[in-house]
Write an enzyme that holds these catalytic residues in place. Structure first.
Site: not given
Ligand SMILES: Cc1cc2nc3c(=O)[nH]c(=O)nc-3n(C[C@H](O)[C@H](O)[C@H](O)COP(=O)(O)O)c2cc1C
Length: 321
Positions: A65, A96, A197
């Site tokens: 990424q 992000c 999400g």
């Molecule tokens: C600590 C943390 C770091 C993340 N870093 C990235 C990242 O580097 N790139 C990205 O596209 N999304 C990043 N995300 C977003 C996640 O990939 C995801 O889209 C988001 O947490 C929602 O999904 P979930 O409800 O399953 O956690 C991050 C999320 C968290 C909580």
């Protein structure tokens, strides 16, 4: 069976954690995000990129990424990442919300500038033979939920797959993910769409698939301290029962992650990095808050292991004392 992705999480989804997830049924994963400009200008032996881009050979398909806002830098970074021969696709971060990323017009800020986002995809496509995917949100804020039109523009620019996190930038990680709007994106394009999400267990995975009609699911926070989430979802989707691992196995896994990280980065760094993972693995256990304070002061993994194993000792029931 729809593909299950480990969603990228900066500071978390390194090769050690990803391997645990792949072992439990994760189908695809993504590296932590890498700055296009930083990567292009860093000296070749710069540790940060060595660690960010490291992968174990036995991992499954892995996307690299990249984030940035300059189409030319993004394209050159994609070419350089492709040349490493480690990755099965290039994923562009358009989701992000962090200030330091959107401040540079990268990440979710690109959702405010669809022509620039599309130009980035076009140039990255020209620079690599690998599939080019995009991770996006629903839009910048409630008043600008442009996910459907944005997805169409990215598809027209040549994007091979979209992962849609069902929140706006303004929501960051709070509020409920809007799966209905992910469904609208899925309906509007003909490339595969992965829903992301609030997928937290087998039942929510089933619901997310039903509501969105998506081709796969990406799981982020629910995998923290719980790489078994992939096994759970696969069991549920195939109508089979799922039994979570006993706590002794949870500790075995946490310690395996710790020792593999120590072998890779040294025990000092691993001790610091593992603190959050230990907290996730033990969340909800009786006495885990006190143990966490001690774990954070521990100076070796042997000490940590003794503290974690103590949490596994059955607490005498007040009824039989
Ligand atoms: C600590 C943390 C770091 C993340 N870093 C990235 C990242 O580097 N790139 C990205 O596209 N999304 C990043 N995300 C977003 C996640 O990939 C995801 O889209 C988001 O947490 C929602 O999904 P979930 O409800 O399953 O956690 C991050 C999320 C968290 C909580």
């Amino acid at each position: 069976m729809p593909d299950l992705y480990l969603a990228p999480m900066a500071g978390i989804t390194d090769q050690v954690f990803r391997r645990l997830c792949f072992e439990q049924g994760c189908d695809r994963a993504t590296t932590e995000m890498v700055s296009a400009q930083g990567y292009l200008t860093a000296p070749p032996d710069r540790n940060a990129y060595r660690f960010l881009l490291a992968r174990f050979p036995e991992e499954g398909p892995l996307a690299a990424q990249v984030f940035g806002s300059e189409p030319l830098f993004m394209a050159r970074a994609a070419a350089k990442l492709t040349d490493l021969g480690l990755f099965s696709s290039i994923d562009i971060n358009m989701g992000c919300p962090a200030q330091k990323v959107v401040g540079g017009q990268s990440g979710s800020a690109l959702m405010k500038d669809p022509p620039l986002a599309a130009e980035i995809v076009r140039q990255v496509k020209r620079a690599t033979p690998l599939p080019v995917t995009v991770k996006m949100r629903l839009g910048w804020d409630d008043a600008h939920k442009n996910a459907v039109d944005f997805a169409k523009a990215l598809e027209a620019a040549g994007t091979d797959l979209l992962t849609v996190h069902g929140r706006t930038r303004a929501q960051q990680y709070a509020g409920k993910a809007d799966w209905e709007m992910i469904a609208q994106v899925k309906q509007a394009v003909s490339i595969p769409v992965i829903a992301n999400g609030d997928i937290t267990d087998g039942q929510s995975a089933l619901n997310a698939l039903r509501v969105t009609g998506c081709d796969g699911l990406a799981i982020g926070r629910a995998a923290l301290g719980n790489p078994w989430i992939f096994a759970e979802i696969k069991a549920t989707l195939s109508g089979k029962p799922y039994t979570p691992p006993p706590f002794s196995q949870v500790i075995d896994t946490a310690m395996r992650q710790a020792r593999e990280m120590a072998a890779w980065k040294g025990e000092r760094s691993a001790l610091l990095e593992m603190r959050k993972h230990f907290a996730w693995y033990t969340a909800g256990r009786r006495n885990s808050a006190q143990a966490r304070t001690k774990v954070n002061l521990a100076s070796s993994f042997d000490e940590v292991e003794a503290l974690l194993r103590a949490l596994d000792t059955p607490v005498p029931s007040p009824f039989y004392e």
